[in-house]
Design a protein around this motif. Structure first.
Motif, PDB file in Angstrom:
ATOM      1  N   ASP A 150       1.724  -9.352  -7.741  1.00 43.17           N
ATOM      2  CA  ASP A 150       2.699  -8.005  -7.662  1.00 43.17           C
ATOM      3  C   ASP A 150       3.728  -8.407  -5.962  1.00 43.17           C
ATOM      4  OD1 ASP A 150       0.439  -7.931  -5.926  1.00 43.17           O
ATOM      5  OD2 ASP A 150       0.001  -5.525  -6.802  1.00 43.17           O
ATOM      6  N   ILE A 151       3.602  -9.375  -4.942  1.00 41.86           N
ATOM      7  CA  ILE A 151       4.326  -8.609  -3.819  1.00 41.86           C
ATOM      8  C   ILE A 151       5.613  -9.710  -3.801  1.00 41.86           C
ATOM      9  CG2 ILE A 151       2.658  -8.870  -2.075  1.00 41.86           C
ATOM     10  CD1 ILE A 151       2.463 -11.556  -1.944  1.00 41.86           C
ATOM     11  N   PHE A 152       5.618 -10.222  -5.181  1.00 42.69           N
ATOM     12  CA  PHE A 152       7.372 -10.920  -4.896  1.00 42.69           C
ATOM     13  C   PHE A 152       8.058  -9.819  -5.801  1.00 42.69           C
ATOM     14  CE2 PHE A 152       4.620 -14.500  -4.665  1.00 42.69           C
ATOM     15  CZ  PHE A 152       4.885 -15.429  -3.925  1.00 42.69           C
ATOM     16  N   ALA A 153       7.394  -9.217  -6.750  1.00 43.23           N
ATOM     17  CA  ALA A 153       8.307  -7.768  -7.503  1.00 43.23           C
ATOM     18  C   ALA A 153       8.499  -7.294  -6.832  1.00 43.23           C
ATOM     19  CB  ALA A 153       7.659  -7.524  -8.558  1.00 43.23           C
ATOM     20  N   LEU A 154       7.632  -6.529  -5.907  1.00 37.60           N
ATOM     21  CA  LEU A 154       7.904  -5.164  -4.415  1.00 37.60           C
ATOM     22  C   LEU A 154       9.125  -5.706  -3.661  1.00 37.60           C
ATOM     23  CD1 LEU A 154       7.279  -2.829  -3.961  1.00 37.60           C
ATOM     24  CD2 LEU A 154       5.236  -4.452  -2.044  1.00 37.60           C
ATOM     25  N   ASP A 155       9.292  -7.045  -3.576  1.00 36.17           N
ATOM     26  CA  ASP A 155       9.834  -7.222  -2.218  1.00 36.17           C
ATOM     27  C   ASP A 155      11.593  -7.538  -3.077  1.00 36.17           C
ATOM     28  OD1 ASP A 155      11.215  -9.283  -0.572  1.00 36.17           O
ATOM     29  OD2 ASP A 155      10.845 -10.913  -1.200  1.00 36.17           O
ATOM     30  N   GLN A 156      11.683  -7.714  -4.308  1.00 35.14           N
ATOM     31  CA  GLN A 156      12.986  -8.200  -4.993  1.00 35.14           C
ATOM     32  C   GLN A 156      13.481  -6.119  -5.167  1.00 35.14           C
ATOM     33  OE1 GLN A 156      12.304  -9.774  -9.050  1.00 35.14           O
ATOM     34  NE2 GLN A 156      12.299 -11.888  -7.395  1.00 35.14           N
ATOM     35  N   GLU A 176       1.013  -1.596   0.014  1.00 35.50           N
ATOM     36  CA  GLU A 176       0.350  -0.258   0.057  1.00 35.50           C
ATOM     37  C   GLU A 176       0.772   1.246   0.027  1.00 35.50           C
ATOM     38  OE1 GLU A 176      -3.823   3.053  -0.023  1.00 35.50           O
ATOM     39  OE2 GLU A 176      -3.517  -0.039  -0.268  1.00 35.50           O
ATOM     40  N   ASN A 177       2.184   1.341   0.885  1.00 32.21           N
ATOM     41  CA  ASN A 177       2.750   2.533   0.956  1.00 32.21           C
ATOM     42  C   ASN A 177       3.526   2.905  -0.171  1.00 32.21           C
ATOM     43  OD1 ASN A 177       2.161   2.362   3.598  1.00 32.21           O
ATOM     44  ND2 ASN A 177       3.351   1.082   4.051  1.00 32.21           N
ATOM     45  N   ALA A 178       3.658   1.281  -1.342  1.00 28.82           N
ATOM     46  CA  ALA A 178       3.960   1.968  -2.436  1.00 28.82           C
ATOM     47  C   ALA A 178       3.867   2.039  -3.129  1.00 28.82           C
ATOM     48  CB  ALA A 178       4.935   0.515  -2.626  1.00 28.82           C
ATOM     49  N   ARG A 179       2.204   1.968  -3.492  1.00 20.12           N
ATOM     50  CA  ARG A 179       1.054   2.319  -4.737  1.00 20.12           C
ATOM     51  C   ARG A 179       1.655   3.058  -5.340  1.00 20.12           C
ATOM     52  NH1 ARG A 179      -2.545  -1.001  -4.910  1.00 20.12           N
ATOM     53  NH2 ARG A 179      -3.769  -2.044  -3.116  1.00 20.12           N
ATOM     54  N   PRO A 180       2.005   3.198  -7.072  1.00 23.57           N
ATOM     55  CA  PRO A 180       2.797   4.094  -7.845  1.00 23.57           C
ATOM     56  C   PRO A 180       1.690   5.598  -7.749  1.00 23.57           C
ATOM     57  CG  PRO A 180       2.564   1.868  -9.311  1.00 23.57           C
ATOM     58  CD  PRO A 180       1.427   1.949  -7.849  1.00 23.57           C
ATOM     59  N   PRO A 181       3.066   6.698  -7.417  1.00 25.09           N
ATOM     60  CA  PRO A 181       4.043   6.840  -7.601  1.00 25.09           C
ATOM     61  C   PRO A 181       4.501   6.952  -6.126  1.00 25.09           C
ATOM     62  CG  PRO A 181       3.310   9.218  -7.594  1.00 25.09           C
ATOM     63  CD  PRO A 181       1.547   7.935  -7.483  1.00 25.09           C
ATOM     64  N   ARG A 182       4.762   6.191  -5.158  1.00 27.45           N
ATOM     65  CA  ARG A 182       5.164   6.451  -3.724  1.00 27.45           C
ATOM     66  C   ARG A 182       6.245   5.752  -4.136  1.00 27.45           C
ATOM     67  NH1 ARG A 182      -0.577   6.320  -0.212  1.00 27.45           N
ATOM     68  NH2 ARG A 182      -0.351   4.852  -1.184  1.00 27.45           N
ATOM     69  N   PHE A 183       6.905   4.624  -3.950  1.00 32.08           N
ATOM     70  CA  PHE A 183       7.475   4.048  -3.838  1.00 32.08           C
ATOM     71  C   PHE A 183       8.771   4.756  -3.585  1.00 32.08           C
ATOM     72  CE2 PHE A 183      11.500   1.362  -5.004  1.00 32.08           C
ATOM     73  CZ  PHE A 183      10.710   0.519  -4.351  1.00 32.08           C
ATOM     74  N   ASP A 184       9.347   5.426  -4.441  1.00 29.76           N
ATOM     75  CA  ASP A 184      10.351   6.054  -4.150  1.00 29.76           C
ATOM     76  C   ASP A 184      10.519   7.357  -2.826  1.00 29.76           C
ATOM     77  OD1 ASP A 184      11.453   5.914  -6.251  1.00 29.76           O
ATOM     78  OD2 ASP A 184      10.938   7.303  -7.710  1.00 29.76           O
ATOM     79  N   GLY A 185       9.295   7.431  -2.759  1.00 36.45           N
ATOM     80  CA  GLY A 185       9.074   8.257  -0.965  1.00 36.45           C
ATOM     81  C   GLY A 185       9.271   7.046  -0.130  1.00 36.45           C
ATOM     82  N   MET A 186       8.435   6.045  -0.636  1.00 38.55           N
ATOM     83  CA  MET A 186       9.043   4.958   0.676  1.00 38.55           C
ATOM     84  C   MET A 186       9.738   5.303   1.399  1.00 38.55           C
ATOM     85  SD  MET A 186       7.141   1.587   1.186  1.00 38.55           S
ATOM     86  CE  MET A 186       8.515   0.899  -0.414  1.00 38.55           C
ATOM     87  N   VAL A 187      10.583   4.551  -0.280  1.00 40.68           N
ATOM     88  CA  VAL A 187      11.799   4.001   0.096  1.00 40.68           C
ATOM     89  C   VAL A 187      13.423   5.149   1.215  1.00 40.68           C
ATOM     90  CG1 VAL A 187      14.069   3.414  -1.180  1.00 40.68           C
ATOM     91  CG2 VAL A 187      12.388   2.437  -1.756  1.00 40.68           C
TER      92      VAL A 187
END
Length: 644
Positions: free
Chosen positions: A551-557, A487-498
């Motif tokens: 999509d959880i596996f792609a997010l994990d990587q 949920e926190n990494a939903r586009p376009p939030r991935f970079d901000g989460m990281v």
């Protein structure tokens, strides 16, 4: 109608399409009040004629839908759901389905999609309004004796009172009552009624009319695309779309129809308008039963598009061969005939529902097994998650007891949202309580970071502030961080989460506090108990790959690649530990791994942490050894000082 259908068919960005019902209520109040008032003024009003039109308009298509929907309900629903369906059918016939569903789970709850007749609540509200409105308008006009302002003032006062009651109900936490009950919805109809009888001058053609039309469209469109389902609706949140609908109606006052090209988009909209009643009746049961036919209870984009096309075809057939013949009096040409046919059909449906309930008593072993799984949809997670103490507190701050260090033990802090809380039960079961003290700091939707400004919820800002203060004065031996990263990494939030995680990890590292960050949890395409129950009912072996979100596996990587690891910071993949060759477990000892789409049951938490805890133990041992070494060094330093 398109907004409602888009919302129910899970179309992208139509988050608030449910407000289409509110817009319809305004239109309905406008049309019905205008007809009643004009007929009374012309001396042509008849209660019998009014209700004859309502019967012809509403009942034939509704009754046909209920009767035909009963066919798949007989074999696609659990026995408890079949019983509820039959009781709902009886409520539809008696115009009380809003009362029936008010007593069940809320409109936005998980069980809503498993109720094929849930959408009939709005028809019951409409029918109840039709029982009261003609009498009220007739009585007010009789009393007014030609005074033009009496009716609009009366309707306006009633609308304000109804709106106030809805707001009060929302503030008192009775959102279901405000949603389903006619008195709290009456202001929406009455808003349309006011447009019909207020005698406001028509907007001047040109800029004024265009501005009014544009503003009205904006007031309706913004909630459709921006409003989120939940207990905050209706009440004040319903005001914008209803005002938009009223303004739209007023902006068209006195405007003549303009001939349109055969392929004009407005002609397409007019076609949807013609079949809109049948479209509303059929779209929801078609969607519900289509989901039941899928092993994973989820439809992909192409399937939803095909389903919408099928719904349009079925709705057109319903309009052409059911609605029109009754409305044009090709069937039941006289009032006596239409009322008699409606009464006979009502009795038959009630008898059919009663007979179905009596025959529904016996259940098969497969049905009982499915019901046991389905019962996990009502799972009580509060004691497992420490709800109300170390998870979910009113002010967003956890009590000091949840964060208390214990001398002589290895102190491990579990920090995050509900996806951290669901590991507590398994973590305590997997680690030795004699040597390890497990602390918990968790709040719903709150990511474990210090960046309070990125937390859009007030409770999350308070939580982040508390954790900043805590780490400034306390030093756990290990911090285990977890959250709903998907949920926190939903586009376009991935970079901000990281970025937020990197900053937090750096601050903990600078403070000398070791961290293990747990990767994405196992997540399923929809509620796992429901999927397992449907599979059991059909005698189908559940397929983990079909049930699990890919999509959880792609997010994990992606998270492993983006986040730093090294001294004091470790990334631990839950999926690698639990899902062998990407096949995640579905049940543990007969219990579903999760009670919804992702949150673990007690059995699920124990299972997952039994896999993960051995990967934590080396870190725990290392930190414990380091602590003992520090204690010995401190002790040696103290003895040296005494010798000096």
């Amino acid at each position: 109608m398109l907004a409602v259908t888009g919302f129910h068919f899970e179309a992208p960005a139509i988050f608030g399409g449910f407000v289409g019902v509110d817009i319809f209520f305004v239109i309905s109040g406008y049309l019905i009040t205008g007809i009643i008032a004009s007929e009374i003024a012309a001396g042509r009003f008849s209660f019998a004629r009014f209700y004859e039109r309502r019967v012809r308009r509403l009942l034939p298509a509704l009754y046909v839908m209920v009767a035909l929907t009963a066919i798949p309900a007989s074999h696609d629903l659990l026995s408890s759901e079949r019983a509820e369906f039959l009781r709902a059918a009886a409520a539809v016939v008696t115009f009380t389905s809003n009362l029936f569903f008010w007593q069940q789970a809320g409109y936005f709850d998980h069980a809503a999609v498993e109720k094929p007749l849930l959408h009939t609540w709005s028809l019951a509200v409409e029918e109840q309004f039709y029982l009261v409105l003609p009498v009220a308008v007739w009585a007010v006009l009789r009393i007014a004796r030609g005074r033009r302002l009496v009716l609009p003032l009366t309707l306006g006062g009633l609308a304000l009172a109804a709106f106030a009651s809805a707001v009060i109900l929302m503030r008192e936490g009775a959102s279901a009552t405000a949603f389903f009950m006619s008195p709290a919805r009456a202001w929406e109809f009455l808003l349309g009624s006011l447009v019909a009888v207020s005698a406001l001058p028509a907007p001047r053609a040109g800029l004024v009319q265009q501005a009014a039309r544009g503003l009205s469209l904006l007031l309706m469109a913004v909630p459709i695309f921006a409003l989120r389902p939940g207990p905050g609706f209706p009440g004040v949140n319903a005001l914008a779309p209803c005002l938009g609908a009223a303004l739209f109606l007023w902006s068209g006052t006195g405007i003549a129809d303009v001939p349109r090209h055969r392929l004009s988009p407005l002609n397409v909209a007019a076609f949807v308008g013609r079949i809109s009643y049948s479209l509303y009746l059929w779209h929801w049961p078609i969607f519900a039963f289509a989901r039941f036919a899928k092993p994973g209870l989820a439809l992909d984009g192409s399937e939803r598009i095909a389903l919408f096309a099928l719904t349009v075809v079925v709705s057109y057939l319903s309009w052409r061969f059911v609605e029109r013949p009754f409305r044009t009096k090709a069937i039941a040409p006289t009032p006596r005939a239409v009322f008699g046919l409606a009464a006979a059909a009502s009795v038959l449906l009630l008898l059919g529902a009663g007979a179905g309930l009596m025959l529904n008593g016996s259940t098969s072993e497969a049905d009982r097994a499915a019901q046991r799984l389905d019962a996990y949809n009502s799972y009580d997670m509060k004691p497992v998650y420490r709800y109300g103490s170390c998870f979910t507190t009113p002010d967003g701050r956890v009590p000091d007891d949840c964060l208390r260090l214990v001398a002589g033990k290895t102190n491990i802090l579990l920090w995050g949202d509900s996806f951290a809380a669901h590991y507590y039960h398994g973590l305590t079961a997997s680690l030795d309580a004699e040597s390890v003290n497990i602390m918990q700091a968790s709040q719903p939707t709150c990511m474990p970071t210090f960046s309070a400004e990125t937390q859009g919820v007030a409770s999350c800002r308070a939580f982040a502030s508390q954790m900043r203060d805590y780490f400034a004065q306390a030093r756990p031996d290990l911090v285990v961080m977890s959250a709903d990263w998907l949920e926190n990494a939903r586009p376009p939030r991935f970079d901000g989460m990281v970025r937020d995680l990197r900053q937090t990890l750096a601050r903990l590292h600078d403070a000398g506090i070791p961290v293990v960050l747990l990767g994405p949890s196992v997540q399923f395409r929809t509620r796992l108990p429901s999927m397992l129950a449907r599979a059991t009912l059909r005698g189908v072996t559940p397929d983990p790959e079909t049930f699990t979100r890919s999509d959880i596996f792609a997010l994990d990587q992606a998270m492993q690649a983006a986040l730093p690891t090294g001294e004091g910071v470790s990334y631990l993949s839950i999926l690698s530990a639990v899902c062998e060759q990407r096949r995640c477990p579905l049940t543990v000892g007969g219990a579903p791994l999760s009670f919804d789409h992702a949150h673990l049951t007690a059995e699920g938490s124990d299972y997952v942490m039994a896999k993960v805890a051995p990967l934590l133990r080396p870190s725990v041992t290392e930190f414990s050894s380091r602590q003992h070494a520090d204690d010995r060094a401190h002790q040696a330093g103290g003895e040296g000082a005494r010798d000096d």
